[in-house]
Each structure stands twice: as structure tokens, then as C-alpha cells.
Design an enzyme around this catalytic site. Sequence first.
Site, mmCIF file in Angstrom:
data_model
loop_
_atom_site.group_PDB
_atom_site.id
_atom_site.type_symbol
_atom_site.label_atom_id
_atom_site.label_comp_id
_atom_site.label_asym_id
_atom_site.label_seq_id
_atom_site.Cartn_x
_atom_site.Cartn_y
_atom_site.Cartn_z
ATOM 1 N N HIS A 41 30.975 -46.013 -6.440
ATOM 2 C CA HIS A 41 29.542 -46.258 -6.274
ATOM 3 C C HIS A 41 29.235 -47.300 -5.193
ATOM 4 C CE1 HIS A 41 27.484 -43.861 -9.199
ATOM 5 N NE2 HIS A 41 28.051 -44.391 -10.255
ATOM 6 N N HIS B 6 35.336 -45.293 -10.941
ATOM 7 C CA HIS B 6 33.975 -44.734 -10.832
ATOM 8 C C HIS B 6 33.019 -45.779 -10.254
ATOM 9 C CE1 HIS B 6 30.598 -42.187 -12.653
ATOM 10 N NE2 HIS B 6 29.977 -43.339 -12.448
ATOM 11 N N GLU B 7 33.057 -46.978 -10.795
ATOM 12 C CA GLU B 7 32.110 -48.005 -10.336
ATOM 13 C C GLU B 7 32.418 -48.425 -8.894
ATOM 14 O OE1 GLU B 7 29.724 -48.034 -12.171
ATOM 15 O OE2 GLU B 7 30.680 -47.274 -13.986
ATOM 16 N N GLU C 26 26.099 -39.905 -8.922
ATOM 17 C CA GLU C 26 26.880 -39.862 -10.166
ATOM 18 C C GLU C 26 27.944 -38.764 -10.100
ATOM 19 O OE1 GLU C 26 27.055 -42.155 -12.041
ATOM 20 O OE2 GLU C 26 25.192 -43.245 -11.775
HETATM 21 ZN ZN LIG Z 1 27.984 -43.906 -12.265
#
Ligand SMILES: [Zn+2]
Length: 949
Positions: free
Chosen positions: A377, A373-374, A396
Site C-alpha cells: 500500500h 499487504h500494508e 486493495e
Molecule cells: Zn489493504
Amino acid sequence: MWSTREGFHSLIATTTLVVTIFLHTSHAIPPLFPQPPDFGGEVDLARAPTPADRLPKTLTPYHYWLELRPIIDDGTGTGERFTAPGKISIKTIRSLESGNGNTITFHSLNNAINETTVSVVDDTDGTSLTIDYFVISLSSHWFTIVMASNSTLVAGKNYTLSMEFVSKINTQDAIGLYTSVYKGADNSTKYLVSTDFQAPDARMAFPCFDEPHMKAVWEIDIIRQTHYHSLANMPLADSTPVPELPGWVRDRYLPTVPMSSYLICFAVSDFTMEAANTSIYSKPVHVWGPPPLMERGNGRFSPDFSAKLMSFFETYYRIEYALPKMDKISIPDYSSGAMENWGLNTYRDTRLLYEEGISTAQDMFSMTNTISHELVHQWWGNLVTCEWWSDLWIQEGAATYYAPIGVAGVGMGDLLPMETLITASIQRSFDFDANKGLTHPIHLENIDPTNVALLFDTLTYHKGASLIRMMNAIVSTNTYNTAMTRFLHRYSYSTATQGDMFAVLDEVIAETPASSPLPANVNLTQIMETWTLQSGYPVVSVERSQFSNNVTFTQERFFQRIADGVGDTTRWHIPLTVQRPTDVLIPVRPERWLTADRAQTSLIPVSGAWIIVNPQSHGYYRVHYKNALLDAIIDQLWRDHTVFDVQVRSTLVDDNINLGYAGYLDLGKALNLTLYLRNERVLFPWQSFFTNMALPYRMYARSSPFSSFKKYVLDLTADALTAINIQPQPSDDNPTTLLRTLLVTWRCNLGDAACITYSIGRFSAWMNNPSNTSIVAPDLQPSVYCTAIANGGDSEWNFVWSQYLMADRDVIQTSLIRALACSKTSFRLNTLLEMAFDLNSGVRGKHRTLTVQAVAGNSAGVNLAFSFLRANWEAMIRRYGASMPSGIITTLSTQLISALERKNLEDFVASTGAQLQLSAGAVENLDKGAHWRTTIEGNFTTFIRSLTP
Ligand SMILES: [Zn+2]
């Protein structure tokens, strides 16, 4: 002179500074309101800015130079401990649209700005502008510099704004610039300093223009003592001694690419690191953590895994990662799961460090998903950033959506990340989004800065991911990926809105009009706006004609209680995908649309007993099969449930129970469908089932039908646990381990004799050999400990308590302290409540609220916890603020069932004279209890009693 804000005085303890502050507050800041001069409307100083205001767009920063010197150790003789003296220099441009002006407004919170050092220089000729005075708006975090009348800021010209300040290192909360603590190998207390800035907290560490669209290049210098090292977003350029500060070193970092202030990060610690193999990914990837954990091998898994993901996403997005390195650091005190700061991701320890024999299957799943997830980003959020927080859902949602694609893409598909996304994301989001009191559109136009924190909720992440997944299915993965790469390229180092994203998709679709998947005269933007600008989601009813193969689809908004929908006319553009018994592959592309201008449409399916609508849940809606169609599906589930994909089974369980609870469907029929679970051996349908059984479990726990409820769940689950074996097996994969944990937890809680015997046996073996922590499998530890306490006496209690005092990882401490709250004895539970509140008992500060909540969550402890709250709420507020009693009230709101109990809680909250309030969530919980009593309980009880003749 020093600018300061209330609350900073106690921190600045030296005599000189206190005197300075006194002088300053007595006359140095001109009063805000009496006769402010006319500033031509640029910043309305006649009106105090409110926290809801945005910064004026008169000045745009494009380059920062920041120096910060966090003082971590006591007695350095160079300034107050836990402060950070700093200097900042910001190059800006006065916007052409704004015309000439005479104020500069930026963010600063808790930074003592030395006003004598503030300067504004005209970059074209190097002249300093004359500053008339400063205005500090305490409530809105604003600092405004007002120029003298002979010093005008000219439109289109560049100005450099500089100042010195001292910022406060937060020692209470893990936000802004803050300190964190861990135990060294010699059991000494070690400190570090790191940052967490999303969304509005960079301003707590240094003055800046703290809005996401104000991107700039950052040059950062960190000054640290020689026994620490530092990290920042970029690689180190050089380290040089600071002549005037013996024992201190200046770490100078390379300039960043243009980036938002909330993504800035730095850390000063004595951590050690593990590096990824550079044959996997060419740029350095490092994982940092506390030396004792790193020496135990905790940092071995993440580096190579992260490097594989970096390589995977570069290929997937066809865009090179923008920075020259990636560091990841585990922070002992951490308020969320992780943060994507560009080039320096921060994590709570369980999301980055993995310890064989201690970390659980759930930890492995969460860690891999969070790391992925990171890293998503780094493109979604860092490279392309939401123009304002209104569009937070894009980054997100994208990170939530692509994270499992990454995990599967680097060879860890056996964790079933995609399947989990479907079940966990969509079903969790459905629950929240159907709640009339809690839901909101995921795009909130012009959301003001005070409400940004509210956006970090289930909808932003999980509805966001679900809508991205739906777009992908509508336009096909190829088209979608082409459009998204174009979108990322077009808005690199810049910001974008949801409109920009939809427009790129429409652009790509228009390039091959013949294959457009969209309904006539409707573009993707129009389709998606029905999903992002409106709250909630639809339930599509599917009904087959009695006389033909015609099937009719009808849309209406789904609510947790059908009565909430009276008069609601919300409609969506809904893609309808249909699976028939003859289909070899599960269809993905929509076969028909139910457009927002109509409630109904029809379709003629091929013959066959059943159809499945929205088979992989690509559409963000529930399906209500009516009459014979539902009978045919239940019949098929009974005969051979494997005909349906596991995702279909999970959705059928979740949709039908919720339709039954809400009153759209006869609850008996919905629960009848669940009886097929006797043959179910796969995790996801069970997850859906147990999630929906939490309500009846709580509601029945203190009433007579509980025995029928126990029998219903124990009968359903018996064969599944036998099939996978209660004792963990070497061959278990991650989903099997997760399923066992669910089954064991429920069966032991419901009093299954074999489960209790097994748990007590494992626990006794551990008591006899305490140093062997793997006697109880990590995943079963919470359940086994809880069962042992619930069924044990003094010796079990004392043993768990002594282990709690010794444990050095939060995950272990938490399961031990929670286990103590599983006792069935009032005496024990009261003792635990008192210990939770006694500063000298040994209960750690971070576990106080959790301990009382755990007692309140135990049916034997509800009333004890309520009495305890009544007796101690004022003392709790004095000592810990309102969050502790509020957390307990929220737990009680899920447990207090009868109308009288509800009234008692409401009366108690009212008696606190507004010092405590029922949150929206607590009110919803109480309403759920009321809905249970009036609508669900009778039908549920009739059903479970019908199973026991
Ligand atoms: Zn996030």
C-alpha cells in the site's frame, strides 16, 4: 464560543464549557433553514446536506499545519481526560472553475470548534475576511463558514483557514482518534492513544477536507507528557518543552509529501521498539509494541522481515519508497487487521508480533501476508490513491495480489503464499460473488459516502486481486510490470481511476501491436469493464463432440442456485487457456477468447482423454466439464492425481461441488470426484473440500444421515492424517501444520475415537502441568480444548475457565472461551450463556457476543441460544446496542434448518418491532438452508448412503 454536536455534551464536563455550549446552542448558530441567503448555488443551504453528498470542489487544500494534545492521564489539570485540544491551519486555493464565492465547507465530526478562533486570511495580502456565520450540518459531518457579503473568495486566490478545537478521544470504538488499553508488567492498566481514519474518520480527530483526492502536505505537532513518546507519519524534527505546560513536550514532525487525510496517523504511548538491521534496508524500520510483549521477544521477527520487503518492493516497482522511515505499531484494541498509514502502519497484535510457542502456523501466515499487504500500500494507495472510493478495489486488490509475491520474494516461499492466494482469494470471492443477494460490481460508480464502508468486502480484496492476476496473465508479466511502473510514476502523489490503469495497459500493449494477446477489435479496457462494471462471474461449460475432437465452450453467469440465472444475459470477455496431457509446462497465455458478444466458441484440441481449462485459475471463472470430459478427469484423479497441479486439484474440488450444489451438475458425480481425496496429501484441495463441507455438517448435525456423513468424511481423511501424523513433528512445514489442524479438527468433531483419545491425553498432560503451555501444540489448542470439554466434566470445565481468567493474549483467551461452548450438556451451555451476559462473571466484554455465538454454533446449543436471545434481546440492546443480538441472529440463521425453525426466527425478529432485523447475510443463510432442503439434501444423502452398503 464552541461549536459542538449532539453527544459531545457529556464528555465536556466542566461547568464553564457546559454553560458555553448552552449559550451557543440557544442562539449562536443561526437556524439552518429559515430564509438562507442566496449563495449562488455554491452550497445549497436551503437543503440540508445529506451524508450521501460529497464536499463541494470549490476549495482545494494543499498544506495543513496541525497541533494536537491528547490528554491520556487523569488529573493533569490541563483539560478533560480523553480529549485532545488542537489547532489547525489549512492553506487552500479557490478553484478557477468555481468562480468567486462566499462559503468554505469542510468535514468535522465530534470536534468542538471554538468559533471565536475561526479565521480566513487572504494569503496575497494577509487581510482577514469577515465571517458572517457558521452552518453545522450534524448528519453529514459538514461545517460551513459563510463569508460576509463584503468578503468574497476570489477564484484562483489562496486562503488560509485556521481554528482551535477540542476533539474527543474515542473510548468506546477503535475508530478516529481513540484510546487503547493494555496490562503493564506490574499488572497495572496502561493507556495509549492512536488513530484509525480509513475511510471517513480523520474528521473525528480534526477539521479537514476528508476525501481521498484532496491531497496536501501535512505538518504535525503532537504535544505529550514527558513519560510518553509519540509517533507520526514522518520522522521527528525536534522536541521542545512547552513553557506554559510544565511536564509537556512538543514533538514537531517533518512535513509529509502530498497525501490523503485518511492516511494520517499518530500515536502517543510508552511502547518500546525493535529496529531492523540497516544493512537490509537503508531507511529506518521500527516495530513498536507494549513493553511486556516486547520483552518476551515478540517484536524480533517483524523488523528485518519488513525491511526485506521494503527493499524488495522498491526493486519490483522501480520506485523508491517516498518517506524517510517506516514505523509499525501493534495496537491492543484494533477493529481490523492492519492499516497502511503512510510511514506508520498500525496492526492488531497477532499480525505484527510473533511469540514462539504461542503463535500458530496460521498466525505466521497471516502476519507475513498482512505486513506485506500494508507495505504494498505504500505504493498502491498511498503514492497513487483511488480518486474516489468507487475504485478502492485497485489498491486493495493490488495489496492482496502483491502481498504473497513479496512474501515469496524475500525467501519465505515455503509458506506457499502464492498458492494460498489462488485458493483462498479466488474461491472465497467466488462464493460471495455467486450470491445474488450480496454481490455487486466491484467498481460502483459514484458510490456515496454513506456506503463506503460496504466496499471493504470480499469482492474489493479478493475479486480485485483475482482480476489483477487475470490481467497479468493476459498481457504477460513483463508487459504488466512495465505498465504498472509507468502507472505508478504517472500518478505519483496524485489519484487515479480504474480507467487510468486500464489505459496505461492499453498504451503499453499498443507499443508492440504484433504481440497483442487481445482478441481482434477489443482493447483491454473493454475486456476489463465486463469484469468490473458487472456483478458476478461466468461458468464456462466445456463439452467434447461425440464424433470429433471438437470442444465447445459456452458461457453463462454462475449463481449459487441455478434458478436465479433464469433470463440472465450477462456475458464477459473470457480468456481461455487449455492444458493438454502432452503439455510439459502449464500454459498461462490465453489460447482463445470467448468474447462478450457470443455465448459459444469452439476449439480443436489434440487427442487425449482430458483437457484442463484455465489450469492455474488465472481466468476469474468456474469450469463445468461435461459428460465424458469429467469422467476422464475423475479417472485420471483416481489413477494418478499428481498429473494435475495442486491448484488444478483444488479448483476441481471447489468447482464441481459448487456446480453440484447449485444444480448445474449431478451432485452424485461431483461428490464422486471427491473420493480421490483418500490419496491427497497436500493442503489446498483439502481446504477446498472442508470449506464446502461446512454446509452439510451444519445441516446434518441434528439428523439421522449424520452417521453416514461422518463415515464419508472419516474414510476420506484417515490416510492423510496417518501420513502426516497426528502428533506435530519437528520437520513439519507451515502447510503441513495447517493441514493437520484441519484434519484433527474435523475428525475429532466427527467423533473419531483415536483423535478424541489423543486430544484428551494432551489435555490431561497440560492439566497436570499447567505452567507448560506448549504441551498442546499451539495450532491444535482450539481443537484439543474443544474436544476435552465436549468429552469431559467438571474438572476440565473448571480448568479451562481458570486458564481463561489468567490468559493475557487474546488468541489464547478466545480459544479457551470458545472451548467452553463445545460442551454437550444443556446445563453447562446455559450456565455459559448466563455468564456471557453477567457483567461480573469474568467473561471479558469483547468476548460476550462471541461466546453466545459459539453456543449457537454448537448443534447441542442452537435452541438454548435461541431461547436465551428471546428472553434477553431487549436487555442486550439496552446494554450493548443492536450488534450483539444481530450477531447472534446471523449465527442462528446458519443453524436453523427446518422450515418451522426458519419461521420461528422470522416471527421472533418481526416481534421486535423493527428493533432487530434480518441482515442480507442472514436472509442468504436461511435461503441456503432452504436450498439445501429442497435441492441438495436428497442427492447428498443418497450419495453418502451409497458408500455404506
Ligand atoms: Zn489493504
